[in-house]
Scaffold this motif. Sequence first.
Motif, PDB file in Angstrom:
ATOM      1  N   LYS A  78       7.963  11.029   4.447  1.00  0.00           N
ATOM      2  CA  LYS A  78       8.321   9.842   3.661  1.00  0.00           C
ATOM      3  C   LYS A  78       9.457   9.086   4.339  1.00  0.00           C
ATOM      4  CE  LYS A  78       6.655  11.838  -0.576  1.00  0.00           C
ATOM      5  NZ  LYS A  78       6.923  12.458  -1.838  1.00  0.00           N
ATOM      6  N   PHE A  79      10.433   9.798   4.901  1.00  0.00           N
ATOM      7  CA  PHE A  79      11.535   9.152   5.615  1.00  0.00           C
ATOM      8  C   PHE A  79      11.010   8.368   6.809  1.00  0.00           C
ATOM      9  CE2 PHE A  79      14.666   9.247   9.073  1.00  0.00           C
ATOM     10  CZ  PHE A  79      15.697   8.549   8.473  1.00  0.00           C
ATOM     11  N   GLU A  80      10.149   8.998   7.598  1.00  0.00           N
ATOM     12  CA  GLU A  80       9.591   8.318   8.766  1.00  0.00           C
ATOM     13  C   GLU A  80       8.801   7.073   8.371  1.00  0.00           C
ATOM     14  OE1 GLU A  80       7.358  11.314  10.833  1.00  0.00           O
ATOM     15  OE2 GLU A  80       9.158  12.248  11.668  1.00  0.00           O
ATOM     16  N   GLU A  81       8.030   7.172   7.311  1.00  0.00           N
ATOM     17  CA  GLU A  81       7.213   6.043   6.882  1.00  0.00           C
ATOM     18  C   GLU A  81       8.035   4.924   6.249  1.00  0.00           C
ATOM     19  OE1 GLU A  81       4.367   7.809   4.264  1.00  0.00           O
ATOM     20  OE2 GLU A  81       3.345   8.886   5.888  1.00  0.00           O
ATOM     21  N   GLU A  82       8.970   5.296   5.351  1.00  0.00           N
ATOM     22  CA  GLU A  82       9.685   4.285   4.573  1.00  0.00           C
ATOM     23  C   GLU A  82      10.939   3.755   5.250  1.00  0.00           C
ATOM     24  OE1 GLU A  82      10.272   5.666   0.558  1.00  0.00           O
ATOM     25  OE2 GLU A  82       8.232   6.469   0.485  1.00  0.00           O
ATOM     26  N   VAL A  83      11.656   4.600   5.957  1.00  0.00           N
ATOM     27  CA  VAL A  83      12.922   4.161   6.559  1.00  0.00           C
ATOM     28  C   VAL A  83      12.707   3.750   8.019  1.00  0.00           C
ATOM     29  CG1 VAL A  83      15.279   4.847   7.157  1.00  0.00           C
ATOM     30  CG2 VAL A  83      14.287   5.573   4.976  1.00  0.00           C
ATOM     31  N   GLU A  92       9.812   3.197   9.341  1.00  0.00           N
ATOM     32  CA  GLU A  92       8.601   2.377   9.395  1.00  0.00           C
ATOM     33  C   GLU A  92       7.637   2.843  10.461  1.00  0.00           C
ATOM     34  OE1 GLU A  92       9.904  -1.686   9.589  1.00  0.00           O
ATOM     35  OE2 GLU A  92      10.706  -1.604   7.555  1.00  0.00           O
TER      36      GLU A  92
END
Length: 74
Positions: free
Chosen positions: A61-66, A68
């Motif tokens: 989730k961090f890689e995807e949301e923060v 990108e």
Amino acid sequence: MKFFDADAFGDGTYTDFIFCGTSDLKMYHFMWEEIRDTYAYSNGYFKMKKVMMGVQNAYQKFEEEVLEMGSEHK
């Protein structure tokens, strides 16, 4: 919530544990506040020794949301 009996496992540090899943951390916090106010807890019928928090697949989730990063980077 999922309840587990751990008496027969480990070193006896814990006899039971609960797995709680939530999508609302505020309500999760309120749940623990209400538990602390119960007769059973405030009169020592049980103890909470340790509460551990975690997020499933948090690194993704961090890689995807923060960061990108999409699935092409995995």
